[in-house]
Scaffold this motif. Structure first.
Motif, PDB file in Angstrom:
ATOM      1  N   VAL A 103       1.583  -1.229 -31.461  1.00 14.43           N
ATOM      2  CA  VAL A 103       1.023  -1.686 -30.192  1.00 14.43           C
ATOM      3  C   VAL A 103      -0.406  -1.171 -30.041  1.00 14.43           C
ATOM      4  CG1 VAL A 103       3.270  -1.895 -29.082  1.00 14.43           C
ATOM      5  CG2 VAL A 103       2.022   0.270 -28.933  1.00 14.43           C
ATOM      6  N   LEU A 104      -1.126  -1.720 -29.072  1.00 16.06           N
ATOM      7  CA  LEU A 104      -2.550  -1.410 -28.927  1.00 16.06           C
ATOM      8  C   LEU A 104      -2.809  -0.410 -27.816  1.00 16.06           C
ATOM      9  CD1 LEU A 104      -3.450  -5.049 -29.496  1.00 16.06           C
ATOM     10  CD2 LEU A 104      -4.626  -3.219 -30.707  1.00 16.06           C
ATOM     11  N   LEU A 105      -3.592   0.590 -28.125  1.00 17.13           N
ATOM     12  CA  LEU A 105      -4.028   1.557 -27.121  1.00 17.13           C
ATOM     13  C   LEU A 105      -5.500   1.294 -26.813  1.00 17.13           C
ATOM     14  CD1 LEU A 105      -2.439   4.782 -28.643  1.00 17.13           C
ATOM     15  CD2 LEU A 105      -1.580   3.428 -26.742  1.00 17.13           C
ATOM     16  N   PRO A 106      -5.972   1.741 -25.626  1.00 21.17           N
ATOM     17  CA  PRO A 106      -7.393   1.557 -25.326  1.00 21.17           C
ATOM     18  C   PRO A 106      -8.265   2.142 -26.432  1.00 21.17           C
ATOM     19  CG  PRO A 106      -6.225   2.370 -23.395  1.00 21.17           C
ATOM     20  CD  PRO A 106      -5.252   2.422 -24.533  1.00 21.17           C
ATOM     21  N   GLY A 107      -9.321   1.429 -26.798  1.00 25.11           N
ATOM     22  CA  GLY A 107     -10.248   1.917 -27.805  1.00 25.11           C
ATOM     23  C   GLY A 107      -9.950   1.395 -29.197  1.00 25.11           C
ATOM     24  N   MET A 108      -8.659   1.150 -29.474  1.00 27.14           N
ATOM     25  CA  MET A 108      -8.305   0.651 -30.805  1.00 27.14           C
ATOM     26  C   MET A 108      -9.009  -0.660 -31.098  1.00 27.14           C
ATOM     27  SD  MET A 108      -4.271   1.035 -31.407  1.00 27.14           S
ATOM     28  CE  MET A 108      -3.472   2.598 -31.708  1.00 27.14           C
ATOM     29  N   GLU A 109      -9.030  -1.532 -30.081  1.00 26.94           N
ATOM     30  CA  GLU A 109      -9.594  -2.854 -30.283  1.00 26.94           C
ATOM     31  C   GLU A 109     -11.057  -2.771 -30.715  1.00 26.94           C
ATOM     32  OE1 GLU A 109      -8.873  -5.409 -27.044  1.00 26.94           O
ATOM     33  OE2 GLU A 109      -9.756  -7.118 -28.076  1.00 26.94           O
ATOM     34  N   ASP A 110     -11.823  -1.896 -30.057  1.00 25.17           N
ATOM     35  CA  ASP A 110     -13.245  -1.792 -30.397  1.00 25.17           C
ATOM     36  C   ASP A 110     -13.442  -1.198 -31.782  1.00 25.17           C
ATOM     37  OD1 ASP A 110     -14.427  -2.918 -28.080  1.00 25.17           O
ATOM     38  OD2 ASP A 110     -13.800  -1.153 -26.971  1.00 25.17           O
ATOM     39  N   ALA A 111     -12.646  -0.181 -32.102  1.00 22.59           N
ATOM     40  CA  ALA A 111     -12.776   0.432 -33.431  1.00 22.59           C
ATOM     41  C   ALA A 111     -12.404  -0.581 -34.510  1.00 22.59           C
ATOM     42  CB  ALA A 111     -11.888   1.670 -33.515  1.00 22.59           C
ATOM     43  N   LEU A 112     -11.348  -1.353 -34.277  1.00 21.02           N
ATOM     44  CA  LEU A 112     -10.906  -2.340 -35.265  1.00 21.02           C
ATOM     45  C   LEU A 112     -11.921  -3.467 -35.404  1.00 21.02           C
ATOM     46  CD1 LEU A 112      -7.178  -2.519 -34.121  1.00 21.02           C
ATOM     47  CD2 LEU A 112      -7.947  -1.727 -36.361  1.00 21.02           C
ATOM     48  N   THR A 113     -12.498  -3.886 -34.275  1.00 21.75           N
ATOM     49  CA  THR A 113     -13.502  -4.949 -34.314  1.00 21.75           C
ATOM     50  C   THR A 113     -14.728  -4.494 -35.099  1.00 21.75           C
ATOM     51  OG1 THR A 113     -12.753  -5.763 -32.176  1.00 21.75           O
ATOM     52  CG2 THR A 113     -14.924  -6.487 -32.892  1.00 21.75           C
ATOM     53  N   LEU A 114     -15.182  -3.279 -34.829  1.00 20.31           N
ATOM     54  CA  LEU A 114     -16.358  -2.772 -35.539  1.00 20.31           C
ATOM     55  C   LEU A 114     -16.094  -2.708 -37.037  1.00 20.31           C
ATOM     56  CD1 LEU A 114     -19.219  -1.674 -34.980  1.00 20.31           C
ATOM     57  CD2 LEU A 114     -18.248   0.617 -35.039  1.00 20.31           C
ATOM     58  N   ASP A 115     -14.876  -2.290 -37.395  1.00 17.77           N
ATOM     59  CA  ASP A 115     -14.535  -2.212 -38.818  1.00 17.77           C
ATOM     60  C   ASP A 115     -14.491  -3.605 -39.446  1.00 17.77           C
ATOM     61  OD1 ASP A 115     -13.756  -0.569 -41.078  1.00 17.77           O
ATOM     62  OD2 ASP A 115     -11.858  -1.656 -40.951  1.00 17.77           O
ATOM     63  N   ALA A 116     -13.995  -4.581 -38.685  1.00 16.26           N
ATOM     64  CA  ALA A 116     -13.958  -5.955 -39.200  1.00 16.26           C
ATOM     65  C   ALA A 116     -15.380  -6.493 -39.391  1.00 16.26           C
ATOM     66  CB  ALA A 116     -13.170  -6.847 -38.248  1.00 16.26           C
ATOM     67  N   ILE A 117     -16.275  -6.177 -38.456  1.00 16.21           N
ATOM     68  CA  ILE A 117     -17.675  -6.615 -38.578  1.00 16.21           C
ATOM     69  C   ILE A 117     -18.309  -5.953 -39.809  1.00 16.21           C
ATOM     70  CG2 ILE A 117     -19.968  -6.564 -37.497  1.00 16.21           C
ATOM     71  CD1 ILE A 117     -18.545  -6.723 -34.772  1.00 16.21           C
ATOM     72  N   ARG A 118     -17.995  -4.669 -40.001  1.00 13.61           N
ATOM     73  CA  ARG A 118     -18.508  -3.959 -41.176  1.00 13.61           C
ATOM     74  C   ARG A 118     -18.111  -4.687 -42.467  1.00 13.61           C
ATOM     75  NH1 ARG A 118     -16.446  -1.209 -44.879  1.00 13.61           N
ATOM     76  NH2 ARG A 118     -14.382  -1.349 -43.915  1.00 13.61           N
ATOM     77  N   GLY A 119     -16.851  -5.105 -42.535  1.00 11.72           N
ATOM     78  CA  GLY A 119     -16.372  -5.828 -43.718  1.00 11.72           C
ATOM     79  C   GLY A 119     -17.128  -7.137 -43.920  1.00 11.72           C
ATOM     80  N   LEU A 120     -17.355  -7.859 -42.832  1.00 11.33           N
ATOM     81  CA  LEU A 120     -18.071  -9.135 -42.915  1.00 11.33           C
ATOM     82  C   LEU A 120     -19.537  -8.911 -43.298  1.00 11.33           C
ATOM     83  CD1 LEU A 120     -16.448 -10.705 -39.744  1.00 11.33           C
ATOM     84  CD2 LEU A 120     -16.270 -11.656 -42.059  1.00 11.33           C
TER      85      LEU A 120
END
Lengths: 362, 362
Positions: A103-120
C-alpha cells in the motif's frame, strides 16, 4: 542529454495546459518529447483527446505521453528492493511479500515518480521530458529529494560514527555480519553502499540544479491569488536550486513587474482543442536558460554566497547555524547550504537581504 | 469529541473558499471552530483578511485559524523523537542533531500535519476542526496513513517473526540489548512499543473511518474537468473508508446526477468579502452524516463485504489476493481489507461490481 521541463502554479488546469502546449510545440519542431503526468484523474485524457496509460503511448508525431500510477511504480520498485536485499542478506525475507499487496504511504509516490523520471532520463529515448505534477509545493519537495536525502546521510553518518552507540555496537558487527550478511561487515564493505547512494543522489542533485537539465516555468492566471502563489513558488523553487526560465500568464495579463527579471509570456485560452495559438506562444528554451537568474552564486575569493530568493521579504527568511552547516528556511522549504571546501565549516560573518538576494559573508 | 471536516476537489481556491464558509457558519451557530491549512502560500490570508501564523489566532467570534508550517512541525516532533530515543537507548545520539537544521523529505509534511491534527483533536479545545489541504490526492494519502501504516507493521512483523533472518539474529538480541538499550530485550519488551504503535494507529483509523469524527465534502466548479475530478476523488476517498457527506458546486450548477445519491449544494460566488450568501448555503452536518453511504458494509452472517466505489467502472478496479489479505486497487489508492475474525484469511469466492458497489463473497 535530455532536458526536463516542469510547471509551477496554483491552477491545476492552467499548469497542465501550458505543459501540453510546450510538448506539442517542441514535438512539432522535430524533438522527441515525452509528457509525463502524476495526475491519475481525468484531466490528462481530456487535454490529449485520448486515454493515457502507465506506458508511453504515441499522441502524435514525435510526442508520447504517460500517466504515472503510484501503485504500479511501487510494484516495479519492489523487485529492485528485493534484488538489493538478496545481494546483502543470506536469507532474504522480503520475497514473501508481493509488490501487488503493498500500500502507499505519503511521500512514496513522489520518491517513486522521481525514480521513474530518472530511469527515463538515463534511457535517452527522448529529447524533452515534460513533467506535469499535481501541486507546485509537492513537486518542489520531489525535486528537492536528492539534496535533502543526501543531507540526512552525511549528517547522521557523522553523528553515528562518532557516537558511543557505535562504540557499544562495534563488537557485534563482525559476528552479525558473519551470521546474516553476504558481505564481510568490515567498515569498508559497509561504507561502500552508502557511498554508492551518495553518488546516486549527487547525480540527481546535479540534474535538478542545472537549468540545461531541468528548467521550470511559473504559471499564473488573472486571479491575483494565482499571481501571488506563482511568486511564492518562484522563491520556494530557488531554495532547492532550481532554475526558473520564465512566467506564463494563461488567459490573463498580469503586471509584468510581478515576475521581473523573468520574461512573462501570454498564453491565449485553449478553445475547441485548438492548440496552435498556444504553441505559437511557447518561448525559446535556450534563451530562457541563458537569461535565468542563478539560484546560488558562490564567490570563493570574496568568501561570499548570494542566494536569489524572489517573492520573499526579509522577515520571511530565517537564517540559523545550529549544526555544522548554514540553514536557510523560507517558503516552508529548508536548505542546508552544501558549500565548497574553502567555505565549509565556517561561521557566517554577515548577512543582508537586498533586491531579492540574500548575501552571506563568511 | 470534535468533528473534523475536509474538502476534496481540483480547484484549490474553491476548496479553500468552501472550507472557510463552513468555518464561519459553524462559528456563527455558536460552535468553537478551528480552521487549519496546509497552504503556506498567500491564499489563506486573502480569504480571512488577515495574516495567519503557526499558532491558532482568533479570526472572529468562536473562530480561530492557523497555517501549518512543515519545517516548524518538524522541529517540534524532533523533540518527541529525542524523548523516545532517550527512553530506549542508553547513549542517545540524536541530541547532537538540532530540529532547526532538519530538512523536509516528501511525505514528512503529511505525516507531521496528521500528527498535529491528532494533537488538536485530543485537546478537545474545539468542536470543529476544518482542514484545508493543498491537493485532494495528497490529502487522501494523509488520511489513509493510519490504516496503511498499520498494514506495513502487521505484515512485516509476521514475515520477520517467521524468518530465518530472525533466527540468525536471535542469539545477538540479548547481548546487544544489554549493551545499548534501557529495556531488557526480551520478546515481550520489544513487542510492547510495537503494540503501542498499533493501538495509536488503530485510534487514528477509527477517527478517519467514522463520519461523526471525520466528514468530507466534494467541491466542484462549472468546469467539466472539475466535476470529473470530484467524482474521481469521491471513489478514491472510499478506498480509505472516509465518509463523504455531500457535494458543493461553487459558482456553478452541474448535473446533480453526477453525485447521486449525495446531495449537491450550490454555493454562490464570493464577492467583495461578503460571506453571508455562502454561509447560508452550508448544509446540516448531522443530516449529511446520517444520509452518507457507508464506504464498507460487512455482513458476517452472509459472508459478504460490500465496498462503495462511486466514480469508477469495473475496469478501473483491480482485485487480487497475493498476500494474506484481499487487495483492492482503484483510483491509484490500494487497500488491504482488514476484516473481522470470521472472514479473515479466507479466499474470495465471488466478486461482482453492481451499481457503484463491489460485492465480495467469502
Amino acid at each position: 542529454m535530455p532536458q526536463i521541463l516542469t510547471f509551477l502554479g496554483q491552477s491545476r488546469s492552467s499548469c497542465a495546459i501550458a505543459s501540453v502546449a510546450f510538448a506539442r510545440q517542441l514535438a512539432q519542431q522535430g524533438a522527441r518529447v515525452l509528457w509525463m503526468t502524476q495526475d491519475s484523474g481525468p484531466l490528462p485524457a481530456a487535454l490529449w483527446g485520448q486515454s493515457l496509460s502507465t506506458e508511453a503511448q504515441t499522441m502524435g508525431a514525435n510526442v508520447w505521453a504517460l500517466q504515472f500510477q503510484a501503485a504500479q511504480l511501487l510494484e516495479k520498485s519492489w523487485d529492485v528492493v528485493k534484488g538489493i536485499e538478496a545481494q546483502y542478506l543470506r536469507n532474504p525475507l522480503l520475497k514473501q511479500v508481493f509488490g501487488q499487496e503493498l500500500v502507499l504511504l505519503p511521500g512514496m509516490e513522489d520518491a517513486l515518480t522521481l525514480d521513474a523520471i530518472r530511469g527515463l532520463y538515463d534511457s535517452q529515448t527522448y529529447d524533452y521530458l515534460i513533467f506535469d505534477g499535481v501541486s507546485g509545493k509537492a513537486s518542489l519537495r520531489m525535486w528537492g529529494l536528492p539534496e535533502q536525502m543526501d543531507w540526512y546521510i552525511r549528517r547522521f553518518q557523522k553523528v553515528l560514527a562518532e557516537s558511543e552507540l557505535a562504540q557499544a555496537l562495534s563488537p557485534f558487527i563482525q559476528p552479525i555480519a558473519g551470521a546474516v550478511l553476504n558481505i564481510s561487515g568490515s567498515q569498508e564493505s559497509i561504507n561502500q553502499p552508502v557511498q554508492q547512494a551518495r553518488s546516486f543522489l549527487e547525480a540527481g542533485r546535479m540534474v535538478v540544479q542545472s537549468g540545461q537539465r531541468l528548467l521550470s516555468f511559473l504559471v499564473t492566471t488573472a486571479d491575483p491569488a494565482d499571481v501571488e502563489m506563482a511568486r511564492y513558488l518562484w522563491g520556494s523553487s530557488q531554495q532547492i536550486g532550481m532554475t526558473v526560465g520564465g512566467a506564463i500568464a494563461y488567459h490573463s495579463q498580469p503586471d509584468p513587474q510581478a515576475f521581473a527579471p523573468l520574461p512573462l509570456h501570454a498564453f491565449p485560452t485553449l478553445g475547441d482543442g485548438n492548440w496552435q495559438p498556444l504553441m505559437a506562444a511557447v518561448p525559446s528554451l535556450d534563451v530562457a536558460v541563458q537569461n535565468a537568474p542563478a539560484p546560488v552564486v558562490v564567490n570563493e575569493t570574496e568568501k561570499q554566497v548570494k542566494l536569489f530568493l524572489p517573492g520573499f521579504t526579509k522577515t520571511d527568511i530565517d537564517l540559523t547555524q545550529y549544526g555544522p552547516e548554514v540553514t536557510i528556511t523560507a517558503g516552508d522549504q529548508r536548505r542546508n547550504l552544501f558549500l565548497p571546501g574553502s567555505l565549509k565549516n565556517r561561521s557566517v560573518q554577515g548577512a543582508k537581504f537586498q533586491e531579492d538576494y540574500l548575501i552571506l559573508s563568511f
